[in-house]
Write a protein that holds these residues in place. Sequence first.
Motif, PDB file in Angstrom:
ATOM      1  N   ALA A  97       0.838  -1.202   0.000  1.00 50.48           N
ATOM      2  CA  ALA A  97       0.000   0.000   0.000  1.00 50.48           C
ATOM      3  C   ALA A  97       0.866   1.242   0.000  1.00 50.48           C
ATOM      4  CB  ALA A  97      -0.933  -0.009   1.205  1.00 50.48           C
ATOM      5  N   ALA A  98       0.346   2.296  -0.608  1.00 48.59           N
ATOM      6  CA  ALA A  98       1.076   3.566  -0.639  1.00 48.59           C
ATOM      7  C   ALA A  98       1.249   4.103   0.775  1.00 48.59           C
ATOM      8  CB  ALA A  98       0.325   4.575  -1.502  1.00 48.59           C
ATOM      9  N   ALA A  99       2.318   4.870   0.963  1.00 50.98           N
ATOM     10  CA  ALA A  99       2.565   5.479   2.272  1.00 50.98           C
ATOM     11  C   ALA A  99       1.408   6.383   2.660  1.00 50.98           C
ATOM     12  CB  ALA A  99       3.866   6.269   2.244  1.00 50.98           C
ATOM     13  N   VAL A 100       1.117   6.408   3.944  1.00 51.60           N
ATOM     14  CA  VAL A 100       0.023   7.239   4.446  1.00 51.60           C
ATOM     15  C   VAL A 100       0.383   8.704   4.271  1.00 51.60           C
ATOM     16  CG1 VAL A 100      -1.261   7.881   6.516  1.00 51.60           C
ATOM     17  CG2 VAL A 100      -0.721   5.479   6.076  1.00 51.60           C
ATOM     18  N   GLY A 101      -0.517   9.465   3.646  1.00 52.90           N
ATOM     19  CA  GLY A 101      -0.228  10.869   3.378  1.00 52.90           C
ATOM     20  C   GLY A 101      -0.875  11.841   4.336  1.00 52.90           C
ATOM     21  N   GLU A 102      -1.746  11.361   5.197  1.00 48.95           N
ATOM     22  CA  GLU A 102      -2.432  12.249   6.116  1.00 48.95           C
ATOM     23  C   GLU A 102      -1.469  12.867   7.133  1.00 48.95           C
ATOM     24  OE1 GLU A 102      -3.434   9.403   5.125  1.00 48.95           O
ATOM     25  OE2 GLU A 102      -5.593   9.319   4.761  1.00 48.95           O
ATOM     26  N   GLU A 103      -1.777  14.105   7.514  1.00 52.30           N
ATOM     27  CA  GLU A 103      -1.028  14.748   8.588  1.00 52.30           C
ATOM     28  C   GLU A 103      -1.603  14.257   9.912  1.00 52.30           C
ATOM     29  OE1 GLU A 103       1.602  16.549   8.160  1.00 52.30           O
ATOM     30  OE2 GLU A 103       1.463  16.597   5.977  1.00 52.30           O
ATOM     31  N   LEU A 104      -0.752  13.664  10.735  1.00 54.25           N
ATOM     32  CA  LEU A 104      -1.202  13.071  11.983  1.00 54.25           C
ATOM     33  C   LEU A 104      -0.667  13.860  13.169  1.00 54.25           C
ATOM     34  CD1 LEU A 104      -0.477   9.340  11.092  1.00 54.25           C
ATOM     35  CD2 LEU A 104      -2.704  10.448  11.108  1.00 54.25           C
ATOM     36  N   SER A 105      -1.443  13.883  14.228  1.00 50.59           N
ATOM     37  CA  SER A 105      -0.978  14.513  15.459  1.00 50.59           C
ATOM     38  C   SER A 105       0.084  13.637  16.106  1.00 50.59           C
ATOM     39  CB  SER A 105      -2.140  14.727  16.423  1.00 50.59           C
ATOM     40  OG  SER A 105      -2.613  13.476  16.910  1.00 50.59           O
ATOM     41  N   ALA A 106       0.882  14.223  16.992  1.00 51.10           N
ATOM     42  CA  ALA A 106       1.913  13.451  17.690  1.00 51.10           C
ATOM     43  C   ALA A 106       1.275  12.332  18.498  1.00 51.10           C
ATOM     44  CB  ALA A 106       2.721  14.376  18.598  1.00 51.10           C
ATOM     45  N   LYS A 107       0.143  12.605  19.135  1.00 51.83           N
ATOM     46  CA  LYS A 107      -0.531  11.596  19.947  1.00 51.83           C
ATOM     47  C   LYS A 107      -1.002  10.420  19.085  1.00 51.83           C
ATOM     48  CE  LYS A 107      -4.417  10.930  23.128  1.00 51.83           C
ATOM     49  NZ  LYS A 107      -5.585  11.582  23.797  1.00 51.83           N
ATOM     50  N   ALA A 108      -1.619  10.738  17.930  1.00 53.47           N
ATOM     51  CA  ALA A 108      -2.131   9.684  17.054  1.00 53.47           C
ATOM     52  C   ALA A 108      -0.992   8.852  16.479  1.00 53.47           C
ATOM     53  CB  ALA A 108      -2.966  10.291  15.933  1.00 53.47           C
ATOM     54  N   LEU A 109       0.085   9.522  16.041  1.00 52.92           N
ATOM     55  CA  LEU A 109       1.200   8.795  15.448  1.00 52.92           C
ATOM     56  C   LEU A 109       1.901   7.928  16.493  1.00 52.92           C
ATOM     57  CD1 LEU A 109       2.779   8.217  12.936  1.00 52.92           C
ATOM     58  CD2 LEU A 109       4.149  10.264  13.346  1.00 52.92           C
ATOM     59  N   SER A 110       2.010   8.429  17.718  1.00 55.95           N
ATOM     60  CA  SER A 110       2.617   7.648  18.790  1.00 55.95           C
ATOM     61  C   SER A 110       1.796   6.394  19.079  1.00 55.95           C
ATOM     62  CB  SER A 110       2.732   8.500  20.056  1.00 55.95           C
ATOM     63  OG  SER A 110       3.325   7.774  21.103  1.00 55.95           O
ATOM     64  N   ALA A 111       0.483   6.529  19.099  1.00 53.87           N
ATOM     65  CA  ALA A 111      -0.387   5.374  19.340  1.00 53.87           C
ATOM     66  C   ALA A 111      -0.273   4.365  18.198  1.00 53.87           C
ATOM     67  CB  ALA A 111      -1.833   5.829  19.498  1.00 53.87           C
TER      68      ALA A 111
ATOM     69  N   LEU B 157       7.290   5.725   6.782  1.00 53.80           N
ATOM     70  CA  LEU B 157       7.513   7.056   7.349  1.00 53.80           C
ATOM     71  C   LEU B 157       8.807   7.655   6.816  1.00 53.80           C
ATOM     72  CD1 LEU B 157       6.471   6.521  11.089  1.00 53.80           C
ATOM     73  CD2 LEU B 157       5.232   7.839   9.358  1.00 53.80           C
ATOM     74  N   GLN B 158       9.845   6.823   6.675  1.00 49.75           N
ATOM     75  CA  GLN B 158      11.108   7.314   6.152  1.00 49.75           C
ATOM     76  C   GLN B 158      10.984   7.709   4.690  1.00 49.75           C
ATOM     77  OE1 GLN B 158      14.356   4.575   6.626  1.00 49.75           O
ATOM     78  NE2 GLN B 158      15.892   6.183   6.427  1.00 49.75           N
ATOM     79  N   GLU B 159      10.220   6.933   3.916  1.00 57.38           N
ATOM     80  CA  GLU B 159      10.021   7.257   2.501  1.00 57.38           C
ATOM     81  C   GLU B 159       9.292   8.585   2.342  1.00 57.38           C
ATOM     82  OE1 GLU B 159       9.733   2.634   0.831  1.00 57.38           O
ATOM     83  OE2 GLU B 159       7.919   3.846   1.086  1.00 57.38           O
ATOM     84  N   ARG B 160       8.384   8.869   3.262  1.00 57.05           N
ATOM     85  CA  ARG B 160       7.640  10.130   3.190  1.00 57.05           C
ATOM     86  C   ARG B 160       8.495  11.308   3.646  1.00 57.05           C
ATOM     87  NH1 ARG B 160       2.930  12.706   6.237  1.00 57.05           N
ATOM     88  NH2 ARG B 160       1.841  13.826   4.578  1.00 57.05           N
ATOM     89  N   GLY B 161       9.419  11.055   4.560  1.00 58.48           N
ATOM     90  CA  GLY B 161      10.313  12.110   5.020  1.00 58.48           C
ATOM     91  C   GLY B 161       9.933  12.652   6.386  1.00 58.48           C
ATOM     92  N   ASP B 162      10.942  12.875   7.217  1.00 56.97           N
ATOM     93  CA  ASP B 162      10.682  13.370   8.568  1.00 56.97           C
ATOM     94  C   ASP B 162      10.133  14.792   8.574  1.00 56.97           C
ATOM     95  OD1 ASP B 162      11.594  10.974   9.441  1.00 56.97           O
ATOM     96  OD2 ASP B 162      13.399  11.717  10.437  1.00 56.97           O
ATOM     97  N   VAL B 163      10.255  15.490   7.466  1.00 58.56           N
ATOM     98  CA  VAL B 163       9.725  16.857   7.410  1.00 58.56           C
ATOM     99  C   VAL B 163       8.222  16.877   7.635  1.00 58.56           C
ATOM    100  CG1 VAL B 163       9.352  16.813   4.904  1.00 58.56           C
ATOM    101  CG2 VAL B 163       9.772  18.993   6.070  1.00 58.56           C
ATOM    102  N   HIS B 164       7.561  15.760   7.380  1.00 57.24           N
ATOM    103  CA  HIS B 164       6.109  15.676   7.545  1.00 57.24           C
ATOM    104  C   HIS B 164       5.700  15.237   8.951  1.00 57.24           C
ATOM    105  CE1 HIS B 164       5.270  16.350   3.278  1.00 57.24           C
ATOM    106  NE2 HIS B 164       6.239  15.495   2.999  1.00 57.24           N
ATOM    107  N   LEU B 165       6.669  14.965   9.808  1.00 56.55           N
ATOM    108  CA  LEU B 165       6.346  14.558  11.178  1.00 56.55           C
ATOM    109  C   LEU B 165       5.868  15.751  11.996  1.00 56.55           C
ATOM    110  CD1 LEU B 165       9.410  12.254  11.991  1.00 56.55           C
ATOM    111  CD2 LEU B 165       7.062  11.519  11.499  1.00 56.55           C
ATOM    112  N   PRO B 166       5.021  15.515  12.986  1.00 62.31           N
ATOM    113  CA  PRO B 166       4.610  16.606  13.884  1.00 62.31           C
ATOM    114  C   PRO B 166       5.832  17.164  14.617  1.00 62.31           C
ATOM    115  CG  PRO B 166       3.200  14.683  14.175  1.00 62.31           C
ATOM    116  CD  PRO B 166       4.340  14.245  13.322  1.00 62.31           C
ATOM    117  N   PRO B 167       5.879  18.459  14.849  1.00 60.28           N
ATOM    118  CA  PRO B 167       7.028  19.063  15.546  1.00 60.28           C
ATOM    119  C   PRO B 167       6.977  18.809  17.046  1.00 60.28           C
ATOM    120  CG  PRO B 167       5.381  20.730  15.075  1.00 60.28           C
ATOM    121  CD  PRO B 167       4.879  19.457  14.439  1.00 60.28           C
ATOM    122  N   ASP B 168       7.160  17.556  17.401  1.00 59.91           N
ATOM    123  CA  ASP B 168       7.054  17.152  18.798  1.00 59.91           C
ATOM    124  C   ASP B 168       8.341  16.431  19.179  1.00 59.91           C
ATOM    125  OD1 ASP B 168       4.821  16.478  21.127  1.00 59.91           O
ATOM    126  OD2 ASP B 168       6.274  14.840  20.859  1.00 59.91           O
TER     127      ASP B 168
END
Length: 342
Positions: free
Chosen positions: A21-35, A53-64
């Motif tokens: 499956a393609a990498a998830v493109g949604e912007e996720l909150s830190a809480k949701a991504l941690s869960a 997550l690495q393929e999508r790039g850490d730039v898309h991670l929540p600033p947490d």
Amino acid sequence: MLQSLTSAEERLLLRFADPEAAAVGEELSAKALSALLDNAEFHGILPIMLRKLQERGDVHLPPDAGLREKLYELRQKATIATGQSMLLQYHGDRIMKGMAAQGIPARIVKGPVFARKLYRNVSDRPFTDIDILVEPANLARANQVIAACGFELGSNEAESYQLQEFKWLEKENSSLLVELHGDLVHDTGMRRRLSLGFRELGIVDGDATDTPAALLTIAIVHAAGGHKFHRLQLCVDVLQGVRALQSAESETRLLDAARMTGIELELAIVLNVTGELFGEDRSLELAGRIKPDLSIRLAKRLITTNTLLRVNSREKIGSRLRRDAFRWIQRLAKARAIPGKV
């Protein structure tokens, strides 16, 4: 107990779990991504999620800061797990050379074979042990070979013969586990109806080795016969096994193998729930080719998507009861006649 996921988050977890499956493109909150990371680690599909997550790039991670530290630690653990898999493969190869030198027919099954044959990215499927399958009559000699390779028996010998499963630990590094099997079905109550050993896999494979039909048969028995749907990785192996069936001949060989080994109930249930989890129509179609008897109809009501997704959530007691009830159906199901060949 894991943090509960919403229905939308469960769907995201399944997208992360699917290697194709393609990498998830949604912007996720830190809480949701941690869960989601916690659930992915529990379900054995963390390497796939980390890759995406690495393929999508850490730039898309929540600033947490806490999430980024957690992600760093998980990536370090994944690197160690990859190294552990490589070390296990090395010891597995040593043991197999010893088996060949002693004239003992043997094959490595599950982990490293699944990773190499079913996954485009081998690192998506690390493994924590090496499983070696031999004829029951060769268990004693095979045990001697493993001992000579520097391993010591970590399970009770008499019980191991009853279960057809011996657990060996490397003397200098007890984290290295090798399991020797005379049959991939260890539950003695189930073995009166179904069996998957060296001889049966040889018949399924025919003139080849590790054919798609054989790999999917092993994955189905692993999910429902060895374990009780306790994590998603089991169904991901099945999903990839279904995708590896490239011909009608392979499908026919799979269904013939199910009749020969007595796993028609398991095939119907595992393929059905895998198809429902990942929206894989071919898996559902293959499951539907098994004529449903009472045991299959009851089992389908027990083994649902929620049964797997909520194994370690607030609903874990309900999931456990459903999976235990399925095990009793397996033990009580009517034994089917086993033809002499596929």
